[in-house]
Write a protein that holds these residues in place. Structure first.
Motif, PDB file in Angstrom:
ATOM      1  N   TYR A 124       0.706  -1.095   0.059  1.00 26.61           N
ATOM      2  CA  TYR A 124      -0.028   0.202   0.337  1.00 26.61           C
ATOM      3  C   TYR A 124       0.744   1.125   0.094  1.00 26.61           C
ATOM      4  CZ  TYR A 124      -4.044  -2.842   0.115  1.00 26.61           C
ATOM      5  OH  TYR A 124      -5.441  -4.178  -0.315  1.00 26.61           O
ATOM      6  N   THR A 125       2.050   1.547   0.539  1.00 27.48           N
ATOM      7  CA  THR A 125       3.086   2.241  -0.160  1.00 27.48           C
ATOM      8  C   THR A 125       3.060   2.184  -1.621  1.00 27.48           C
ATOM      9  OG1 THR A 125       3.827   2.004   2.208  1.00 27.48           O
ATOM     10  CG2 THR A 125       5.360   3.345   0.379  1.00 27.48           C
ATOM     11  N   PHE A 126       3.541   1.083  -2.139  1.00 27.16           N
ATOM     12  CA  PHE A 126       3.453   1.146  -3.785  1.00 27.16           C
ATOM     13  C   PHE A 126       2.455   2.391  -4.123  1.00 27.16           C
ATOM     14  CE2 PHE A 126       2.044  -0.487  -7.692  1.00 27.16           C
ATOM     15  CZ  PHE A 126       3.397  -0.592  -7.899  1.00 27.16           C
ATOM     16  N   VAL A 127       1.100   1.722  -3.381  1.00 23.66           N
ATOM     17  CA  VAL A 127       0.027   1.853  -4.562  1.00 23.66           C
ATOM     18  C   VAL A 127      -0.077   3.778  -4.198  1.00 23.66           C
ATOM     19  CG1 VAL A 127      -2.445   1.603  -4.185  1.00 23.66           C
ATOM     20  CG2 VAL A 127      -1.267   0.427  -3.892  1.00 23.66           C
ATOM     21  N   ALA A 128       0.607   4.194  -3.129  1.00 21.39           N
ATOM     22  CA  ALA A 128       0.274   5.700  -2.674  1.00 21.39           C
ATOM     23  C   ALA A 128       1.059   6.279  -3.993  1.00 21.39           C
ATOM     24  CB  ALA A 128       0.357   5.447  -1.417  1.00 21.39           C
ATOM     25  N   LEU A 129       2.400   5.529  -4.015  1.00 18.18           N
ATOM     26  CA  LEU A 129       3.356   6.947  -4.123  1.00 18.18           C
ATOM     27  C   LEU A 129       3.282   6.232  -5.790  1.00 18.18           C
ATOM     28  CD1 LEU A 129       5.994   6.239  -1.650  1.00 18.18           C
ATOM     29  CD2 LEU A 129       4.815   8.109  -2.333  1.00 18.18           C
ATOM     30  N   ARG A 130       2.761   5.171  -6.544  1.00 21.85           N
ATOM     31  CA  ARG A 130       2.916   4.495  -7.574  1.00 21.85           C
ATOM     32  C   ARG A 130       2.823   6.035  -8.759  1.00 21.85           C
ATOM     33  NH1 ARG A 130       2.179   3.744 -12.915  1.00 21.85           N
ATOM     34  NH2 ARG A 130       1.551   2.096 -14.171  1.00 21.85           N
ATOM     35  N   ASN A 131       2.138   6.463  -8.505  1.00 20.23           N
ATOM     36  CA  ASN A 131       1.355   7.900  -9.760  1.00 20.23           C
ATOM     37  C   ASN A 131       2.439   8.671  -9.750  1.00 20.23           C
ATOM     38  OD1 ASN A 131      -0.835   6.175 -10.527  1.00 20.23           O
ATOM     39  ND2 ASN A 131      -2.431   7.059  -9.386  1.00 20.23           N
ATOM     40  N   LYS A 132       3.032   9.198  -8.336  1.00 15.91           N
ATOM     41  CA  LYS A 132       4.035  10.585  -8.369  1.00 15.91           C
ATOM     42  C   LYS A 132       5.068   9.970  -8.271  1.00 15.91           C
ATOM     43  CE  LYS A 132       1.336  13.082  -5.065  1.00 15.91           C
ATOM     44  NZ  LYS A 132       1.674  13.496  -3.606  1.00 15.91           N
ATOM     45  N   ALA A 133       5.885   9.001  -8.045  1.00 21.86           N
ATOM     46  CA  ALA A 133       7.051   8.219  -8.241  1.00 21.86           C
ATOM     47  C   ALA A 133       7.534   7.052  -8.579  1.00 21.86           C
ATOM     48  CB  ALA A 133       7.823   7.507  -6.470  1.00 21.86           C
ATOM     49  N   GLY A 134       6.942   6.287 -10.027  1.00 14.74           N
ATOM     50  CA  GLY A 134       6.517   5.857 -10.955  1.00 14.74           C
ATOM     51  C   GLY A 134       6.250   4.626 -10.445  1.00 14.74           C
ATOM     52  N   ILE A 135       6.836   3.224 -11.264  1.00 15.05           N
ATOM     53  CA  ILE A 135       6.514   1.811 -10.751  1.00 15.05           C
ATOM     54  C   ILE A 135       7.890   1.850  -9.982  1.00 15.05           C
ATOM     55  CG2 ILE A 135       6.678  -0.240 -11.334  1.00 15.05           C
ATOM     56  CD1 ILE A 135       4.917  -0.286 -13.092  1.00 15.05           C
ATOM     57  N   LYS A 136       9.315   1.869 -10.331  1.00 11.65           N
ATOM     58  CA  LYS A 136      10.337   2.298 -10.041  1.00 11.65           C
ATOM     59  C   LYS A 136      10.588   2.456  -8.692  1.00 11.65           C
ATOM     60  CE  LYS A 136      14.228   2.479 -11.824  1.00 11.65           C
ATOM     61  NZ  LYS A 136      15.115   2.840 -13.139  1.00 11.65           N
ATOM     62  N   GLY A 137      10.234   3.906  -8.524  1.00 10.75           N
ATOM     63  CA  GLY A 137      10.366   4.928  -6.901  1.00 10.75           C
ATOM     64  C   GLY A 137       9.574   4.348  -6.376  1.00 10.75           C
ATOM     65  N   ALA A 138       8.375   4.068  -6.779  1.00 10.89           N
ATOM     66  CA  ALA A 138       7.313   3.352  -5.499  1.00 10.89           C
ATOM     67  C   ALA A 138       7.066   1.547  -4.665  1.00 10.89           C
ATOM     68  CB  ALA A 138       6.240   3.470  -6.172  1.00 10.89           C
ATOM     69  N   SER A 139       8.332   1.525  -5.705  1.00 17.56           N
ATOM     70  CA  SER A 139       8.531   0.119  -5.335  1.00 17.56           C
ATOM     71  C   SER A 139       9.583   0.160  -4.729  1.00 17.56           C
ATOM     72  CB  SER A 139       8.987  -1.545  -6.663  1.00 17.56           C
ATOM     73  OG  SER A 139       9.772  -0.273  -7.752  1.00 17.56           O
ATOM     74  N   PHE A 140      10.653   0.657  -4.924  1.00 13.59           N
ATOM     75  CA  PHE A 140      11.509   0.078  -3.883  1.00 13.59           C
ATOM     76  C   PHE A 140      12.060   1.442  -2.399  1.00 13.59           C
ATOM     77  CE2 PHE A 140      15.313   3.049  -1.511  1.00 13.59           C
ATOM     78  CZ  PHE A 140      16.245   1.781  -1.768  1.00 13.59           C
ATOM     79  N   VAL A 141      10.360   2.331  -2.683  1.00  7.86           N
ATOM     80  CA  VAL A 141      10.018   2.818  -0.832  1.00  7.86           C
ATOM     81  C   VAL A 141       9.071   1.561  -0.484  1.00  7.86           C
ATOM     82  CG1 VAL A 141       9.098   4.780  -0.077  1.00  7.86           C
ATOM     83  CG2 VAL A 141      10.787   5.379  -1.853  1.00  7.86           C
ATOM     84  N   GLY A 142       8.580   1.034  -0.823  1.00 10.17           N
ATOM     85  CA  GLY A 142       7.467  -0.070  -0.616  1.00 10.17           C
ATOM     86  C   GLY A 142       8.068  -1.459  -0.217  1.00 10.17           C
ATOM     87  N   ALA A 143       9.188  -1.781  -0.831  1.00 11.67           N
ATOM     88  CA  ALA A 143       9.645  -2.281  -0.455  1.00 11.67           C
ATOM     89  C   ALA A 143      11.049  -2.281   0.946  1.00 11.67           C
ATOM     90  CB  ALA A 143      10.898  -3.303  -1.527  1.00 11.67           C
ATOM     91  N   TRP A 144      11.674  -1.412   0.404  1.00 11.10           N
ATOM     92  CA  TRP A 144      12.008  -1.029   2.057  1.00 11.10           C
ATOM     93  C   TRP A 144      11.041  -0.891   3.261  1.00 11.10           C
ATOM     94  CZ3 TRP A 144      11.992   4.069   4.201  1.00 11.10           C
ATOM     95  CH2 TRP A 144      12.463   4.293   5.521  1.00 11.10           C
ATOM     96  N   LEU A 145      10.039  -0.047   3.054  1.00 16.07           N
ATOM     97  CA  LEU A 145       9.545   0.456   4.422  1.00 16.07           C
ATOM     98  C   LEU A 145       8.678  -0.640   5.002  1.00 16.07           C
ATOM     99  CD1 LEU A 145       8.705   2.977   6.243  1.00 16.07           C
ATOM    100  CD2 LEU A 145       6.304   2.975   4.591  1.00 16.07           C
ATOM    101  N   GLY A 146       8.469  -1.369   4.416  1.00 14.79           N
ATOM    102  CA  GLY A 146       7.991  -2.564   4.594  1.00 14.79           C
ATOM    103  C   GLY A 146       8.572  -3.726   5.158  1.00 14.79           C
ATOM    104  N   LEU A 147      10.039  -3.889   4.455  1.00 14.34           N
ATOM    105  CA  LEU A 147      10.733  -4.822   5.571  1.00 14.34           C
ATOM    106  C   LEU A 147      11.116  -3.877   6.808  1.00 14.34           C
ATOM    107  CD1 LEU A 147      12.963  -6.648   4.996  1.00 14.34           C
ATOM    108  CD2 LEU A 147      14.936  -5.236   4.633  1.00 14.34           C
ATOM    109  N   PHE A 148      11.758  -2.662   7.092  1.00 17.50           N
ATOM    110  CA  PHE A 148      11.507  -2.182   7.964  1.00 17.50           C
ATOM    111  C   PHE A 148      10.934  -1.716   8.844  1.00 17.50           C
ATOM    112  CE2 PHE A 148      11.876   2.253  10.593  1.00 17.50           C
ATOM    113  CZ  PHE A 148      12.980   2.008  10.820  1.00 17.50           C
TER     114      PHE A 148
END
Length: 216
Positions: A124-148
């Protein structure tokens, strides 16, 4: 991240099982509805890959270790955090019963942390950021935050169980998984999702390639 049996009292382990089990059942319901002959092999390949990357453990003290999780990657590919819950549950079952990696009584806590929390937060971090950060940026932040976040929750669970002090656990688990999230989880997830989007977009959930954004 793989909590052994001795780290949590049985009374607390049961509570985590009770929280995790509804998500496991919902993930099975999702699988019956969404998986087809094309998606099953992809899910199996992801499960095998996650099993392999989780074998790369980094000792971080106090009887714990850090490693990647992979729930967000699976959730993004299939367009649902339930996919992440399902894959991590399967991986944890094999690790716990066959290889003795992670406890049996504490498996509910491990599923909750690595499957539910990591998958839902990351997706859901990926979903929230997808339109602003693009798939690459949103997937990076989402995966990092989910792990953290899952590592932080694990540290809190250990503190409640009396296994180690809260602040020491937060500092140790948080710092190491902050780094692992950046150089491992986030980077690999972003690279894989971007590569699939460019070479085989048909393997991604259709909402990722539509102009309407990402669905749940």
């Amino acid at each position: 991240m793989h909590i052994p049996d001795s780290f949590i009292p049985m009374s607390q382990a049961i509570i985590y099982w009770l929280i995790a089990l509804p998500f496991v059942f919902m993930s099975l319901k999702w699988a019956r509805k969404e998986l087809d002959d094309l998606k099953v092999p992809i899910l199996a390949a992801l499960a095998a890959g996650i099993f392999a990357i989780q074998a790369l453990n980094i000792p971080i003290g106090m009887g714990t270790s850090g490693h990647m999780v992979g729930a967000t990657l699976v959730a993004i590919i299939f367009g649902s955090p339930m996919a992440g819950v399902l894959v991590l549950t399967l991986v944890l079952l094999v690790q716990g019963f066959v290889f003795g990696d992670g406890g049996i009584t504490t498996m509910g806590a491990n599923i909750l942390n690595m499957g539910v929390i990591s998958g839902f937060v990351g997706y859901y971090t990926f979903v929230a950021l997808r339109n602003k950060a693009g798939i690459k940026g949103a997937s990076f932040v989402g995966a990092w935050l989910g792990l953290f976040i899952s590592a932080i929750v694990c540290a809190v669970q250990m503190a409640i169980a009396g296994t180690f002090p809260l602040m020491a656990g937060l500092a140790t688990m948080g710092l190491y998984h902050l780094i692992i999230g950046f150089i491992g989880e986030g980077l690999i997830t972003a690279v894989v999702i971007t590569a699939i989007e460019k070479s085989r977009p048909d393997l991604l959930d259709s909402s990722l390639t539509s102009t309407k954004g990402v669905g749940a």
